[in-house]
Design an enzyme around this catalytic site. Sequence first.
Site, PDB file in Angstrom:
ATOM      1  N   ARG A  46       0.858  -1.175   0.000  1.00  0.00           N
ATOM      2  CA  ARG A  46       0.000   0.000   0.000  1.00  0.00           C
ATOM      3  C   ARG A  46       0.902   1.235   0.000  1.00  0.00           C
ATOM      4  O   ARG A  46       2.113   1.129   0.083  1.00  0.00           O
ATOM      5  CB  ARG A  46      -1.030  -0.006   1.122  1.00  0.00           C
ATOM      6  CG  ARG A  46      -0.662  -0.601   2.430  1.00  0.00           C
ATOM      7  CD  ARG A  46       0.468   0.076   3.174  1.00  0.00           C
ATOM      8  NE  ARG A  46       0.251   1.504   3.330  1.00  0.00           N
ATOM      9  CZ  ARG A  46       1.176   2.380   3.623  1.00  0.00           C
ATOM     10  NH1 ARG A  46       2.452   2.000   3.781  1.00  0.00           N
ATOM     11  NH2 ARG A  46       0.918   3.644   3.753  1.00  0.00           N
ATOM     12  N   GLY A  47       0.248   2.416  -0.124  1.00  0.00           N
ATOM     13  CA  GLY A  47       1.018   3.647  -0.264  1.00  0.00           C
ATOM     14  C   GLY A  47       1.115   3.973  -1.746  1.00  0.00           C
ATOM     15  O   GLY A  47       1.417   3.095  -2.561  1.00  0.00           O
ATOM     16  N   ALA A  48       0.851   5.241  -2.087  1.00  0.00           N
ATOM     17  CA  ALA A  48       0.670   5.609  -3.500  1.00  0.00           C
ATOM     18  C   ALA A  48       1.831   5.197  -4.419  1.00  0.00           C
ATOM     19  O   ALA A  48       1.620   4.476  -5.404  1.00  0.00           O
ATOM     20  CB  ALA A  48       0.379   7.108  -3.589  1.00  0.00           C
ATOM     21  N   ARG A  89      -7.572  -0.137  -6.581  1.00  0.00           N
ATOM     22  CA  ARG A  89      -7.802   0.942  -5.615  1.00  0.00           C
ATOM     23  C   ARG A  89      -7.992   2.241  -6.397  1.00  0.00           C
ATOM     24  O   ARG A  89      -7.270   2.491  -7.362  1.00  0.00           O
ATOM     25  CB  ARG A  89      -6.630   1.062  -4.629  1.00  0.00           C
ATOM     26  CG  ARG A  89      -6.483  -0.189  -3.750  1.00  0.00           C
ATOM     27  CD  ARG A  89      -5.578   0.048  -2.564  1.00  0.00           C
ATOM     28  NE  ARG A  89      -6.182   0.916  -1.584  1.00  0.00           N
ATOM     29  CZ  ARG A  89      -5.511   1.477  -0.559  1.00  0.00           C
ATOM     30  NH1 ARG A  89      -4.212   1.246  -0.438  1.00  0.00           N
ATOM     31  NH2 ARG A  89      -6.109   2.262   0.306  1.00  0.00           N
ATOM     32  N   GLN A 196      -1.857   2.550   9.994  1.00  0.00           N
ATOM     33  CA  GLN A 196      -0.580   2.666   9.258  1.00  0.00           C
ATOM     34  C   GLN A 196       0.477   3.368  10.104  1.00  0.00           C
ATOM     35  O   GLN A 196       1.671   3.087   9.994  1.00  0.00           O
ATOM     36  CB  GLN A 196      -0.777   3.458   7.955  1.00  0.00           C
ATOM     37  CG  GLN A 196      -1.457   2.712   6.842  1.00  0.00           C
ATOM     38  CD  GLN A 196      -2.956   2.929   6.856  1.00  0.00           C
ATOM     39  OE1 GLN A 196      -3.551   3.219   7.870  1.00  0.00           O
ATOM     40  NE2 GLN A 196      -3.586   2.768   5.697  1.00  0.00           N
ATOM     41  N   ASP A 237      -1.828  11.070  -1.918  1.00  0.00           N
ATOM     42  CA  ASP A 237      -2.276  10.029  -2.853  1.00  0.00           C
ATOM     43  C   ASP A 237      -2.635  10.617  -4.208  1.00  0.00           C
ATOM     44  O   ASP A 237      -2.551   9.942  -5.240  1.00  0.00           O
ATOM     45  CB  ASP A 237      -3.464   9.271  -2.271  1.00  0.00           C
ATOM     46  CG  ASP A 237      -2.986   8.364  -1.153  1.00  0.00           C
ATOM     47  OD1 ASP A 237      -2.889   8.839  -0.013  1.00  0.00           O
ATOM     48  OD2 ASP A 237      -2.631   7.202  -1.445  1.00  0.00           O
ATOM     49  N   ASN A 247      -5.181  12.637   0.837  1.00  0.00           N
ATOM     50  CA  ASN A 247      -4.257  11.772   1.593  1.00  0.00           C
ATOM     51  C   ASN A 247      -5.093  11.019   2.623  1.00  0.00           C
ATOM     52  O   ASN A 247      -6.316  11.203   2.715  1.00  0.00           O
ATOM     53  CB  ASN A 247      -3.147  12.609   2.235  1.00  0.00           C
ATOM     54  CG  ASN A 247      -2.039  11.740   2.817  1.00  0.00           C
ATOM     55  OD1 ASN A 247      -1.527  10.845   2.129  1.00  0.00           O
ATOM     56  ND2 ASN A 247      -1.680  11.951   4.059  1.00  0.00           N
ATOM     57  N   LYS A 248      -4.451  10.188   3.379  1.00  0.00           N
ATOM     58  CA  LYS A 248      -5.137   9.327   4.354  1.00  0.00           C
ATOM     59  C   LYS A 248      -6.136  10.107   5.206  1.00  0.00           C
ATOM     60  O   LYS A 248      -5.845  11.218   5.633  1.00  0.00           O
ATOM     61  CB  LYS A 248      -4.076   8.658   5.226  1.00  0.00           C
ATOM     62  CG  LYS A 248      -4.579   7.692   6.274  1.00  0.00           C
ATOM     63  CD  LYS A 248      -5.500   6.622   5.729  1.00  0.00           C
ATOM     64  CE  LYS A 248      -4.889   5.821   4.610  1.00  0.00           C
ATOM     65  NZ  LYS A 248      -5.891   5.022   3.851  1.00  0.00           N
TER      66      LYS A 248
END
Length: 355
Positions: A46-48, A89, A196, A237, A247-248
């Site tokens: 995960r993570g852009a 995603r 996270q 993101d 973002n998150k």
Amino acid sequence: MSIKPILYQNGKCRMIDQRLLPAREEWRNYDDYRGIAEAIRTMVIRGAPAIGVAAAFGAAFGARDIEAAGFEEFYRKLEAICSVLAATRPTAVNLFWALERVKRFARHHREIPLSSIREGLLELAVKMADEDERTNRALARHGNTLISRRARILTHCNAGALATAGYGTALGVIRAAFESGKEISVYADETRPWLQGARLTAWELQRDGIPTTLICDNMAGHLMARGEVDCVIVGADRIAANGDTANKIGTYTLAVLCKEHHLPFYVAAPLSTIDYDLADGSLIPIEERGREEVIRHGGVELAPAGIAVRNPAFDVTPARLITAIITEAGIIRGNRSGDFLDPLKPFQKKNVADD
Ligand code: MRU
């Protein structure tokens, strides 16, 4: 040395399973695009930037297995593979950016033998992974110029080595500051519901010996009010053309808190995270995830059965709340009207790689 969460070895991809950290360090092997699509969807990776790199390997592995009589058939099948990877995603643009780059590479090289295109796509994926780490190190160097000697930095989610091909974006800036001898310290937001921050950022920074204190998401305002935070740095993101940044979930709340407490709010991201096709953040698709993540953790029920739940995985921070965007090309500040429209424009060409 910071971790590399995705490695290419002997025709396979190895990924550390981020669902299990910090309790277990388990690596998984992938050599087909369906497996990689599943790894992205289920958040093994995960993570852009990391999912962009993983998708490039997925497409290259898919292309390796395509049987086709000529380029047209090969390309149609490649497009179908890319669609499967793209459906994993919705929010991080790096995924779509990477798949576009893969398809563009194939189109540009349509005249060469299919076997050479297949090889070229694998080389491209390897190049994208290397490039990502270099990019992070470059943006981290720029970002370090914004960090004071004893800065107490708050970060949210995990924009670290684990979220990229190596070194990290927001955590890259933190690493660069630490490596340059500054006596910084970090507050890591736990980042409910997937944690996270607690599971990944805390693990990563502790492993590197960077002084880190874990806090629950709702503690940031209290610490700011007491003067215990000097700045906030987060990853991204997707950044719209005007600088609005997805973002998150919880990032927007921090930006509002920074405004109230007159603290700088920095976004650290590679240029590939900017989506010039979207005029503003209202157009960014926001992933809504399942209820399980909110009502249950580690097999323990946290809420009464049947309770209604929302679980948006990202939020959008308006450009006017962002002090600067830290990129590999330098630090970009907004203009007087509070957006980044003109400041971001000169970098549009650099956002499209020519392979
Ligand atoms: O749902 P995730 O864990 O993929 O979300 C990750 C983030 O929001 C990160 O902050 C972002 O991708 C930047 S990573 C360098």
